[in-house]
Design a protein around this motif. Structure first.
Motif, PDB file in Angstrom:
ATOM      1  N   UNK A 133       0.829  -1.214   0.000  1.00 13.03           N
ATOM      2  CA  UNK A 133       0.000   0.000   0.000  1.00 13.03           C
ATOM      3  C   UNK A 133       0.864   1.264   0.000  1.00 13.03           C
ATOM      4  N   UNK A 134       1.965   1.248   0.746  1.00 17.63           N
ATOM      5  CA  UNK A 134       2.853   2.407   0.766  1.00 17.63           C
ATOM      6  C   UNK A 134       3.467   2.646  -0.608  1.00 17.63           C
ATOM      7  N   UNK A 135       3.857   1.570  -1.278  1.00 20.23           N
ATOM      8  CA  UNK A 135       4.435   1.699  -2.611  1.00 20.23           C
ATOM      9  C   UNK A 135       3.377   2.186  -3.594  1.00 20.23           C
ATOM     10  N   UNK A 136       2.169   1.657  -3.489  1.00 20.38           N
ATOM     11  CA  UNK A 136       1.077   2.122  -4.355  1.00 20.38           C
ATOM     12  C   UNK A 136       0.818   3.609  -4.146  1.00 20.38           C
ATOM     13  N   UNK A 137       0.858   4.050  -2.896  1.00 16.64           N
ATOM     14  CA  UNK A 137       0.646   5.469  -2.596  1.00 16.64           C
ATOM     15  C   UNK A 137       1.711   6.325  -3.252  1.00 16.64           C
ATOM     16  N   UNK A 138       2.959   5.843  -3.277  1.00 20.15           N
ATOM     17  CA  UNK A 138       4.037   6.600  -3.920  1.00 20.15           C
ATOM     18  C   UNK A 138       3.824   6.707  -5.426  1.00 20.15           C
ATOM     19  N   UNK A 139       3.018   5.809  -5.980  1.00 16.77           N
ATOM     20  CA  UNK A 139       2.682   5.827  -7.406  1.00 16.77           C
ATOM     21  C   UNK A 139       1.335   6.499  -7.669  1.00 16.77           C
ATOM     22  N   UNK A 140       0.751   7.093  -6.619  1.00 18.85           N
ATOM     23  CA  UNK A 140      -0.576   7.710  -6.708  1.00 18.85           C
ATOM     24  C   UNK A 140      -1.628   6.700  -7.136  1.00 18.85           C
ATOM     25  N   UNK A 141      -1.478   5.460  -6.661  1.00 21.54           N
ATOM     26  CA  UNK A 141      -2.459   4.404  -6.918  1.00 21.54           C
ATOM     27  C   UNK A 141      -3.262   4.149  -5.651  1.00 21.54           C
ATOM     28  N   UNK A 142      -4.561   3.975  -5.831  1.00 20.84           N
ATOM     29  CA  UNK A 142      -5.400   3.545  -4.724  1.00 20.84           C
ATOM     30  C   UNK A 142      -5.704   2.068  -4.925  1.00 20.84           C
ATOM     31  N   UNK A 143      -5.342   1.241  -3.962  1.00 16.53           N
ATOM     32  CA  UNK A 143      -5.554  -0.194  -4.103  1.00 16.53           C
ATOM     33  C   UNK A 143      -6.297  -0.757  -2.890  1.00 16.53           C
ATOM     34  N   UNK A 144      -7.012  -1.844  -3.132  1.00  8.34           N
ATOM     35  CA  UNK A 144      -7.538  -2.682  -2.071  1.00  8.34           C
ATOM     36  C   UNK A 144      -6.610  -3.894  -1.966  1.00  8.34           C
ATOM     37  N   UNK A 145      -6.617  -4.564  -0.841  1.00  8.02           N
ATOM     38  CA  UNK A 145      -5.698  -5.672  -0.668  1.00  8.02           C
ATOM     39  C   UNK A 145      -6.421  -6.961  -0.315  1.00  8.02           C
ATOM     40  N   UNK A 146      -5.849  -8.064  -0.837  1.00  6.17           N
ATOM     41  CA  UNK A 146      -6.354  -9.412  -0.576  1.00  6.17           C
ATOM     42  C   UNK A 146      -5.201 -10.216   0.017  1.00  6.17           C
ATOM     43  N   UNK A 147      -5.337 -10.705   1.248  1.00  6.62           N
ATOM     44  CA  UNK A 147      -4.216 -11.395   1.882  1.00  6.62           C
ATOM     45  C   UNK A 147      -4.087 -12.852   1.451  1.00  6.62           C
ATOM     46  N   UNK A 148      -2.841 -13.253   1.204  1.00  8.89           N
ATOM     47  CA  UNK A 148      -2.522 -14.668   1.034  1.00  8.89           C
ATOM     48  C   UNK A 148      -1.882 -15.131   2.334  1.00  8.89           C
ATOM     49  N   UNK A 149      -2.441 -16.163   2.924  1.00 12.07           N
ATOM     50  CA  UNK A 149      -2.007 -16.568   4.256  1.00 12.07           C
ATOM     51  C   UNK A 149      -0.806 -17.512   4.186  1.00 12.07           C
ATOM     52  N   UNK A 150       0.229 -17.184   4.935  1.00 14.48           N
ATOM     53  CA  UNK A 150       1.451 -17.971   4.976  1.00 14.48           C
ATOM     54  C   UNK A 150       1.223 -19.237   5.796  1.00 14.48           C
ATOM     55  N   UNK A 151       1.629 -20.373   5.256  1.00 12.90           N
ATOM     56  CA  UNK A 151       1.315 -21.668   5.852  1.00 12.90           C
ATOM     57  C   UNK A 151       2.018 -21.893   7.188  1.00 12.90           C
ATOM     58  N   UNK A 152       3.315 -21.643   7.237  1.00 10.94           N
ATOM     59  CA  UNK A 152       4.110 -22.004   8.413  1.00 10.94           C
ATOM     60  C   UNK A 152       4.335 -20.786   9.306  1.00 10.94           C
ATOM     61  N   UNK A 153       4.058 -20.965  10.609  1.00  6.76           N
ATOM     62  CA  UNK A 153       4.125 -19.845  11.550  1.00  6.76           C
ATOM     63  C   UNK A 153       5.510 -19.228  11.613  1.00  6.76           C
TER      64      UNK A 153
END
Length: 241
Positions: A200-220
């Motif tokens: 999101x921070x990188x998108x903001x630097x590009x003047x992009x508004x994004x929504x996010x979808x999380x991919x869950x990491x398997x191993x703790x």
């Protein structure tokens, strides 16, 4: 000043544990670096003066406080933005081992598939170039995986030049701009949960508004390692971007 043997033994065991994680288990680098630091501090605290101990302890306390503060938004963004309809879904690449997607990339692809199944009008842009040890671009590996897992190939666009998150987003936006007449298309981004804050921070630097979808990491432990790493990544982004 003589070092206590028991202290030295404990430091050595911790250091060896760090070496095992660093070179024996993929995705544990930052936990290993933390163990290296602890082992060094155990030795240093056994030989330095009380004044220097207090100074080191103060610096460590400041570092812990800063780490806790910077982790708050990283953890907060890890849950994503909930359910929403997007015109385009950018899937951020991760390593490919030869022809085989890494576990991290498969986790992102599973999240992308789930989203695309739930939102049949969304077009996916799979973004990632070809790196060292990869027989194909990350975009091609993602395209192949999604097609094999039931996503229509006509819904998938390959962006196969990017070598960083900045380029993933920049090049994908350029593709989107060439596909739509909408002035403000809705864009979602799939990445590992620990990476969403920085995305999101990188998108903001590009003047992009994004929504996010999380991919869950398997191993703790792998998840823990990358949440630690992101504190440094977000710090860099806030400081230099």
């Amino acid at each position: 000043m003589k070092i206590d043997k028991k202290r030295l033994m404990i430091a050595g065991i911790i250091f060896l544990a760090g070496l095992l994680l660093r070179f024996g288990f993929s995705g544990h680098n930052f936990i290993a670096y933390g163990l290296f630091l602890v082992s060094v501090l155990i030795v240093v605290f056994g030989v330095v003066s009380k004044t220097l101990k207090r100074l080191i302890a103060l610096l460590l306390a400041m570092g812990v406080v800063y780490f806790a503060i910077i982790e708050i938004p990283i953890i907060d963004e890890a849950s994503g933005d909930g359910d929403f309809d997007a015109d385009y879904l950018i899937v951020l690449g991760a390593a490919v081992h030869g022809d085989t997607p890494s576990l991290s990339l498969v986790e992102r692809l599973r999240a992308a598939k789930d989203y695309l199944d739930a939102h049949p009008n969304t077009v996916a842009i799979v973004s990632g170039g070809q790196g060292s040890g990869e027989n194909m671009s990350e975009a091609q590996a993602m395209y192949d995986w999604l097609c094999k897992n039931g996503i229509d190939s006509e819904r998938i666009i390959k962006e196969d030049k990017a070598v960083s998150t900045y380029e993933n987003l920049k090049f994908s936006r350029e593709i989107i701009n060439g596909l739509t007449d909408k002035s403000d298309p809705t864009i979602a981004v799939v990445s590992s949960e620990y990476h969403l804050c920085r995305a999101k921070l990188i998108a903001k630097s590009l003047d992009m508004e994004i929504h996010t979808v999380p991919a869950h990491t398997t191993y703790f432990t792998v998840k823990l390692n990358y949440f630690i790493r992101e504190a440094f990544g977000v710090t860099y982004q806030l400081t230099f971007a």
